[in-house]
Design an enzyme around this catalytic site. Structure first.
Site, PDB file in Angstrom:
ATOM      1  N   GLU A 177     -30.345 -82.512   5.885  1.00 48.83           N
ATOM      2  CA  GLU A 177     -29.945 -81.728   7.114  1.00 48.83           C
ATOM      3  C   GLU A 177     -29.336 -82.649   8.079  1.00 48.83           C
ATOM      4  OE1 GLU A 177     -32.880 -79.100   8.606  1.00 48.83           O
ATOM      5  OE2 GLU A 177     -32.743 -77.867   6.839  1.00 48.83           O
ATOM      6  N   GLU A 226     -33.305 -75.339   0.452  1.00 53.65           N
ATOM      7  CA  GLU A 226     -34.612 -74.720   1.418  1.00 53.65           C
ATOM      8  C   GLU A 226     -33.959 -73.229   1.756  1.00 53.65           C
ATOM      9  OE1 GLU A 226     -35.500 -76.840   4.993  1.00 53.65           O
ATOM     10  OE2 GLU A 226     -35.360 -78.652   4.064  1.00 53.65           O
TER      11      GLU A 226
HETATM   12  O1  IFM Z   1     -39.265 -77.166   8.710  1.00 54.23           O
HETATM   13  C1  IFM Z   1     -37.771 -77.221   8.720  1.00 54.23           C
HETATM   14  C2  IFM Z   1     -37.448 -78.470   7.699  1.00 54.23           C
HETATM   15  O2  IFM Z   1     -38.076 -79.572   8.146  1.00 54.23           O
HETATM   16  C3  IFM Z   1     -35.915 -78.463   7.668  1.00 54.23           C
HETATM   17  N1  IFM Z   1     -35.395 -77.367   7.520  1.00 54.23           N
HETATM   18  C4  IFM Z   1     -35.748 -76.249   8.183  1.00 54.23           C
HETATM   19  C5  IFM Z   1     -37.110 -76.126   8.496  1.00 54.23           C
HETATM   20  C6  IFM Z   1     -37.478 -74.706   9.066  1.00 54.23           C
HETATM   21  O3  IFM Z   1     -37.281 -74.964  10.638  1.00 54.23           O
END
Ligand code: IFM
Length: 443
Positions: free
Chosen positions: A173, A358
């Site tokens: 990210e 994710e």
């Molecule tokens: O917990 C985070 C993760 O570390 C990175 N992506 C988003 C998730 C939820 O906020």
């Protein structure tokens, strides 16, 4: 099991070989105080009043450092094919460079071998946010040298584990690492400075490309990039709101992917950032665009943006939306996932594998998490439609295996398919874990 406790899909509804996985990250679960890890900027950020809820940090987290074996059993027993985890730079190289921490490397050895013994593909992420404190002292992502430091760290990992890791992502990210952390000041290092943000926005891409090129040159493959996206919509139907939303989209959803796949930055973002970028930034695109083997999409929500003409560039702000929200106050908007899968497919080389790396939600319900099942049902349905439309979507990782440390929000926001009692550290699978097990056992 009632209908509310089931997924609408089963393994058999996805193409042969589709990878179902669960995802976590090092700082959020391991316990950074164990095993000789060095300090990271998250430790110091959390130790500064007001930065995280109740000044909570990841020093113990889920104690995964000690409970990794039973945690991997939970991944296997749910029927997942893969486990997406991250390695902590500060655990592996406590000073960020130079001396490696043998205990840290041994821990990851146990973990990776533990995955293989359980038939799980190891999907590694090299950076999920723990910049070693000594490198943060040198400016962290603001310092151009970070590209070399990161590539060297990647080399340490791949020399030791490259023969056993199934797939490797560089930085998780980039928007969060650069913009959220250096412009909005919400994550470590907590800066609110446009020059710092511009440099981080560029150096993170340079570090990604430098590391991919170095790993490739050393003979490693299946290297990927993972981006987060939020669907950007105008907060009202005025022309200024439409423009603000388009600018937000360019900063959040276009800057990083267009650099990697088109060797350019969006003009509307350069209008604000160019004067703060390091000299010669245009010459870095060849490295930044080093080819990858797959690309990951992290998707959770949409945001509504309006113009905020009283403030300097980017002169915009977010406003609350009308849709049902998760415990993070994030609107539930599954259609946005389909939007990004198609958009990414259009910009990437023909057939480049795309994965949802994710997706999930925060929900306080300790065990009967039907809202999470419904959330995932709706997002998996969108993924199936995208596949039917020809998107080369090859896998889907649920965030997250365990309730864990949700960064500035501390331990209150629970994303896990498995409940963690943070007093006893006891794990209890929730309905979503059981539903996943049922869905994945049906072919
Ligand atoms: O917990 C985070 C993760 O570390 C990175 N992506 C988003 C998730 C939820 O906020």
């Amino acid at each position: 099991m009632t209908d509310h406790d089931r997924f609408d899909f089963s393994r058999g509804d996805f193409p042969e070989g589709f990878v179902f996985g669960a995802a976590t990250s090092a700082y959020q679960i391991e316990g950074s105080s164990f095993g000789g890890a060095g300090a990271s900027h998250w430790d110091t950020f959390a130790a500064t009043p007001g930065n995280t809820v109740r000044a909570e940090n990841g020093s113990i987290a889920c104690d995964h450092y000690h409970q990794w074996a039973s945690d991997l059993d939970l991944v296997r027993d749910a029927g997942f094919d893969a486990y997406r985890f991250s390695l902590s730079w500060a655990r592996v190289l406590p000073e960020g460079r130079g001396r490696a921490n043998p205990e840290g490397l041994d821990f990851y050895e146990r973990l990776i071998d533990g995955m293989l013994e359980r038939g799980l593909q190891p999907w590694a992420t090299l950076y999920h946010w723990e910049m070693p404190a000594p490198l943060a002292d040198l400016g962290g992502w603001r310092n151009r040298d970070v590209a070399g430091w990161f590539a060297d760290y990647a080399g340490v990992i791949m020399d030791r584990f490259g023969n056993r890791i199934h797939a490797t992502a560089t930085v998780n990210e980039p928007w969060c690492v650069a913009w959220l952390s250096h412009f909005l000041g919400i994550h470590a290092p907590g800066l609110r400075d446009i020059r710092a943000a511009a440099r981080a926005m560029h150096h993170i891409l340079l570090a990604h490309g430098t590391a991919v090129a170095a790993m490739r040159a050393a003979g490693h493959g299946n290297l990927g990039a993972v981006f987060n996206f939020e669907y950007s919509a105008p907060g009202d139907d005025s022309a200024p709101a439409r423009q603000a939303s388009a600018l937000n989209d360019a900063i959040y959803n276009r800057w990083f992917v267009e650099a990697v796949f088109r060797k350019s930055y969006p003009d509307e973002v350069l209008n604000g950032l160019e004067q703060h970028l390091p000299r010669g930034w245009q010459d870095d695109f060849e490295v930044i665009a080093t080819p990858v083997d797959w690309v990951g999409v992290n998707y959770y929500t949409r945001n509504l943006t309006v113009a905020d003409p009283e403030t300097p560039w980017p002169s915009m702000k977010q406003v609350p939306g009308p849709l049902p929200k998760t415990d993070m106050d994030w609107e539930i908007y599954p259609e946005g996932l389909g939007h990004f899968l198609r958009r990414l497919n259009a910009i990437t080389p023909d057939g480049l594998p795309i994965l949802v790396t994710e997706n999930g939600m925060a929900d306080g319900e300790p065990t009967q998490d039907r809202t999470r099942i419904d959330f995932l049902n709706r997002h998996f349905a969108v993924a199936r439609r995208a596949i039917a439309d020809g998107v080369p979507l090859k896998g889907y990782f649920v965030w997250s295996l365990l309730d864990n440390y949700e960064w500035a929000m501390g331990y209150d926001k629970r994303f896990g398919m498995v409940h963690v009692d943070f007093d006893t550290l006891r794990r209890t699978p929730k309905s979503s874990w059981h539903a996943m097990k049922a869905a994945l056992s049906l072919t």
